[in-house]
Design a protein around this motif. Structure first.
Motif, mmCIF file in Angstrom:
data_model
loop_
_atom_site.group_PDB
_atom_site.id
_atom_site.type_symbol
_atom_site.label_atom_id
_atom_site.label_comp_id
_atom_site.label_asym_id
_atom_site.label_seq_id
_atom_site.Cartn_x
_atom_site.Cartn_y
_atom_site.Cartn_z
ATOM 1 N N UNK A 45 -3.532 70.098 -67.721
ATOM 2 C CA UNK A 45 -4.416 71.229 -67.442
ATOM 3 C C UNK A 45 -5.829 70.713 -67.658
ATOM 4 N N UNK A 46 -6.460 70.336 -66.548
ATOM 5 C CA UNK A 46 -7.726 69.635 -66.665
ATOM 6 C C UNK A 46 -7.496 68.269 -67.264
ATOM 7 N N UNK A 47 -8.209 67.958 -68.349
ATOM 8 C CA UNK A 47 -8.036 66.673 -69.018
ATOM 9 C C UNK A 47 -7.098 66.766 -70.220
ATOM 10 N N UNK A 48 -6.498 67.958 -70.414
ATOM 11 C CA UNK A 48 -5.651 68.178 -71.582
ATOM 12 C C UNK A 48 -4.176 68.244 -71.186
ATOM 13 N N UNK A 49 -3.329 67.896 -72.150
ATOM 14 C CA UNK A 49 -1.884 68.051 -71.955
ATOM 15 C C UNK A 49 -1.431 69.370 -72.574
ATOM 16 N N UNK A 50 -0.693 70.126 -71.785
ATOM 17 C CA UNK A 50 -0.134 71.391 -72.248
ATOM 18 C C UNK A 50 1.373 71.320 -72.127
#
Length: 456
Positions: A45-50
């Motif tokens: 999610x964007x540059x993040x891991x969800x």
């Protein structure tokens, strides 16, 4: 001070995940907190891991399922109480216990055997609570009526369950009857050909897929009717469904045990379940003693892989028995040698056991000239009233193999009822015709009770 004392079990609210109430076990012996989750999928999610996952927050109730997502904190190796280490996703979320709100880290555990949907470990308790293990719900209990109100928005819109029938031939009487019975009770019954299903083995997001890439992620239950030639693969699929939290009417382990006639016979002996005297040997040098061990001819010779009466031979003399036994051994075929019960006169009894109860019984009479009853080969079936001793033997035999559904074959001897074998995929045609009972409907009702399903 009471605000800082929690009991051995408490209700928690996970507002950020959309879970209004979940019963948690408070365990100061566990370091981390955990939440039972299925269909776990890590995504960007964007540059993040969800991580996305589903939670069935009420124990033994798969009709309530909440789709959640949260930012992934990381992956953590956690060792279960059985000493098994597994890698679990970790999230951080707000938890409410009583009137206290605070953030905790939670691992997502894909283990449906957890007694509680949530576990609160000491990292969540430290410097916040003392634990009184002798009490329950010191922070407030929630009644079943209150739970129903809280979860009303999450109730499934569909009227029935989705049930997979894992088999090979949709046109068999038994399979058609099960589909009809399920549909008549308002469920969606999907025929799944064993050889058209395949698996994705993955610790984070395991799957069962079906012909063309369709993901089978909506199943509430699976009814296995696996033919002997695909036992290995069919049981592998059942284990995968179980991993996904799908209820299986007969487990892979139970089916495997029932299909191994030597192992099953050993289980029966261990559990004081009386069978005709049975022998097994590998070397042809032991043939003569093997025959003597089961009181000589006439005797029965069974292939370990036999089913529906096929691969079962009557040897009427010791010489004939030696010839047949040694012929089988010469081609590396495993067999059992079994005492012949003369007084049965070609009759046996099939008891249909469902969920620990004998729901129907019939007597089968062998065709003239045959030694064993088999309605697949011209034998006749009729209604029979079994004795309490026979009922007890049938129930005990199915239980010994942990089968929810079983066809248990008994024989009447001079020393009382004896167990012949236990079938994990018993046919319905003969027993439904002989008794007039709707066995398929009883099987569907059993699934409803196991899943605590209530028709809308």
């Amino acid at each position: 001070m009471m605000d800082n004392i929690v009991a051995s079990e408490e209700w928690c609210k996970l507002e950020e995940l959309g879970i209004p109430a979940v019963k948690a076990r408070v365990d100061s012996g566990a370091k981390t907190s955990s939440l039972q989750a299925t269909k776990i999928k890590i995504f960007s999610k964007g540059l993040e891991e969800w991580v996305r996952f589903e939670v069935n927050p009420i124990q033994d109730n798969r009709s309530i399922s909440i789709l959640c997502q949260a930012k992934l904190v990381g992956l953590r190796t956690v060792k279960s109480s059985q000493g098994i280490a597994e890698e679990r996703p970790v999230i951080k979320t707000l938890v409410t216990i009583g009137n206290q709100d605070f953030d905790i880290e939670v691992t997502l555990a894909n283990r449906d055997t957890m007694e509680y949907r949530m576990l609160l470990g000491r990292e969540a308790l430290n410097e916040r609570f003392l634990v009184d293990p002798s009490k329950s719900f010191l922070m407030g209990d929630i009644s079943e009526d209150e739970i129903e109100v809280l979860y009303k928005p999450y109730m499934r819109k569909k009227d029935g369950l989705t049930i997979g029938l894992l088999a090979s031939n949709p046109n068999l009487y038994s399979n058609k009857r099960i589909v009809e019975a399920g549909q008549a009770r308002g469920h969606e019954v999907v025929f799944l050909n064993v050889e058209s299903a395949y698996m994705k083995l993955d610790a984070v997001a395991p799957q069962v897929r079906y012909r063309g890439g369709n993901v089978l992620d909506k199943m509430d239950a699976v009814i296995p009717r696996i033919k002997p030639s695909v036992t290995f693969y069919g049981c592998a699929l059942l284990r995968q469904f179980h991993t996904l939290g799908v209820y299986c009417l007969n487990s892979a382990d139970a089916i495997s045990k029932s299909r191994d006639k030597l192992y099953a016979s050993q289980v029966f002996s261990k559990n004081d379940i009386h069978i005709p005297v049975t022998g097994f040997a590998k070397s042809p040098q032991d043939t003569k003693d093997l025959i003597r061990m089961v009181d000589g001819a006439p005797l029965i010779i069974k292939l370990l892989e036999s089913t529906q009466g096929r691969g079962v031979v009557l040897a009427e003399t010791n010489k004939a028995a030696e010839s047949v036994i040694n012929a089988f051994k010469s081609v590396q075929t495993n067999i059992l040698v079994q005492e012949f019960i003369k007084e049965a006169n070609g009759q046996d009894i099939r008891c249909f056991v469902v969920n620990g109860k004998v729901v129907a019984s019939m007597q089968r009479q062998a065709q003239k000239g045959e030694f064993r009853a088999n309605i697949h080969q011209g034998g006749k079936a009729s209604l029979i009233k079994i004795t309490p001793e026979e009922r007890k033997l049938a129930i005990k035999s199915a239980k010994a193999l942990n089968l929810d559904v079983a066809g248990v074959d008994l024989i009447r001897s001079n020393r009382g009822p004896l167990l012949l074998e236990v079938n994990s995929s018993p046919g319905l045609e003969g027993i439904e015709n002989a008794t007039g009972l709707d066995i398929a409907n009883i099987m569907i009702e059993t699934i409803e009770r196991k899943l605590k399903y209530k028709a809308v």
